[in-house]
Design an enzyme around this catalytic site. Structure first.
Site, short mmCIF file in Angstrom:
data_model
loop_
_atom_site.label_atom_id
_atom_site.label_comp_id
_atom_site.label_asym_id
_atom_site.label_seq_id
_atom_site.Cartn_x
_atom_site.Cartn_y
_atom_site.Cartn_z
CG ASP A 58 -2.14 0.81 1.12
OD1 ASP A 58 -2.48 1.21 -0.01
OD2 ASP A 58 -2.78 1.06 2.16
CG HIS A 99 -5.08 3.41 -3.82
ND1 HIS A 99 -3.75 3.71 -3.65
CD2 HIS A 99 -5.49 2.81 -2.66
CE1 HIS A 99 -3.37 3.32 -2.43
NE2 HIS A 99 -4.40 2.76 -1.81
CG HIS A 147 -7.12 -1.79 -4.65
ND1 HIS A 147 -8.31 -1.22 -4.21
CD2 HIS A 147 -6.90 -2.84 -3.83
CE1 HIS A 147 -8.76 -1.91 -3.18
NE2 HIS A 147 -7.93 -2.89 -2.91
CG HIS A 190 -6.01 -1.92 0.49
ND1 HIS A 190 -6.94 -1.34 -0.36
CD2 HIS A 190 -5.06 -0.96 0.72
CE1 HIS A 190 -6.58 -0.09 -0.61
NE2 HIS A 190 -5.45 0.16 0.03
ZN LIG Z 1 -4.46 2.10 0.20
#
Ligand SMILES: [Zn+2]
Length: 367
Positions: A172, A255, A258, A272
């Site tokens: 992340d 993101h 993602h 995540h």
């Molecule tokens: Zn994140």
């Protein structure tokens, strides 16, 4: 141009930082409602009680978190907080219990303290909470008016957790600088919708440099469940720098990709930060980063065990039609991929995902 950055009011980190929780909470209020993850209740509740009882000015009530950050659970805890006249809400555990504490405190207009027991995402320092349905489907984002009044991270507790959490947090955090940098170039808004100041971009870069330099050493320490200076640095990068970097720097393609990948059921078993890491590799392809930089990021992912192929996030033998669904979702209106300096289409994202995967596989055959 008006720029804006937002920060938590106080950030406390270190081995046995939990011992300082009483004095830290006493700054914020007199009556604390603790929202404890079931895991926390089992393993840390007695220690927490002892620490907090030692603080004479503070009275505490603990509730075990119900497991989902949903409106029903928020309402239940709101009722408890009102009954107890709580003036500070304390979330202790993983992301959902922390987000629930943020939502309860925001609804009451009282202070909130966040005590993450993992360094697996960039969420703890942010004003953002993700609200799900009682069955765990995404419902909405809640942007609370203030960032947490306190974020306290006990690095011994983080080190005690399985290493996959720390590695996922590095995935992340690895996206942070690339996304902030593209927002800076574009002049795009951060989570406040205004561009960030230079501090945010500088901290995002520090996040990236810290991971490259200390990521491997931190992983080793976490495998041994010990706290070292390298682990401290990476926990800070994953939690504080990544949080400030995304919230005040801004998000972009990694993101958004993602979010697109979450449209594919097969990726749901992956975390995540693992999907963000692969999203970052695709972003590097998409945005024409220099080959040497791309190689550095692949080296880093391989060295700490982040995914570099589609198979490693559950998408072995995925067809173009399915992968296109993820690419289209990544490019949905309002997605942060549109913060990229150059216009992005689903076809470009699909190509980037395929190339990121092929490069990951090519490198694996060489090893
Ligand atoms: Zn994140």
């Amino acid at each position: 141009m008006i720029t804006t950055a937002i920060f938590p009011s106080r950030y406390v980190q270190g081995a046995d930082a939990l011992d300082a929780l009483g004095e830290e909470l006493a700054r914020l209020g007199n009556t604390a409602l603790l929202v404890e993850d079931p895991f926390v209740y089992e393993t840390l509740h007695r220690r927490l009680s002892a620490v907090l009882q030692a603080q004479a000015s503070l009275s505490c009530k603990a509730e075990v978190f119900g497991g989902e950050c949903c409106d029903e659970e928020i309402d239940r805890l709101l009722a408890v907080a009102r009954r107890e006249k709580a003036d500070v809400i304390v979330g202790i555990g993983g992301g959902k219990s922390l987000d629930t504490a943020k939502a309860v405190a925001a609804a009451l207009g009282v202070r909130v303290a966040i005590v993450p027991t993992l360094a697996s995402t960039d969420a703890p320092c942010s004003a953002l909470a993700v609200i799900y349905s009682a069955h765990g489907e995404f419902k909405r984002y809640l942007v609370t008016p203030r960032n947490p009044d306190l974020v306290l991270v006990d690095t011994q507790i983080v080190a005690n957790a399985p290493v996959r959490f720390l590695v996922s947090g590095m995935g992340d955090a690895m996206a942070t600088w690339f996304e902030a940098e593209d927002c800076r170039v574009r002049g795009a808004g951060n989570m406040t919708a205004r561009p960030g100041p230079m501090s945010a971009y500088g901290l995002a870069r520090l996040c990236y440099d810290t991971l490259l330099e200390y990521g491997q050493l931190a992983r080793t320490a976490c495998e041994l469940h010990v706290v070292t200076p390298a682990l401290e640095r990476v926990v800070e990068a994953n939690t504080l720098l990544s949080g400030l970097g995304f919230e005040s720097g801004g998000l972009a393609a990694a993101h958004a990709i993602h979010n697109g990948l979450t449209a594919l059921e097969q990726t749901h078993a992956y975390w995540h930060g693992e999907k963000v890491a692969f999203g970052t590799l695709a972003m590097l392809m998409l945005t024409d980063r220099e080959p040497a930089l791309i190689a550095t990021v692949y080296d880093f992912c391989e060295s700490i065990g982040l995914p570099t192929t589609l198979a490693q996030i559950g998408l072995d033998s995925i067809g173009d039609a399915d992968l296109m669904r993820a690419a289209e979702q990544a490019c949905a209106p309002g997605e942060t991929i549109h913060n990229e300096p150059r216009a992005v289409t689903p076809a470009m994202v699909l190509a980037a995902l395929r190339c990121a995967d092929a490069e990951g596989r090519r490198r694996r055959t060489l090893r």
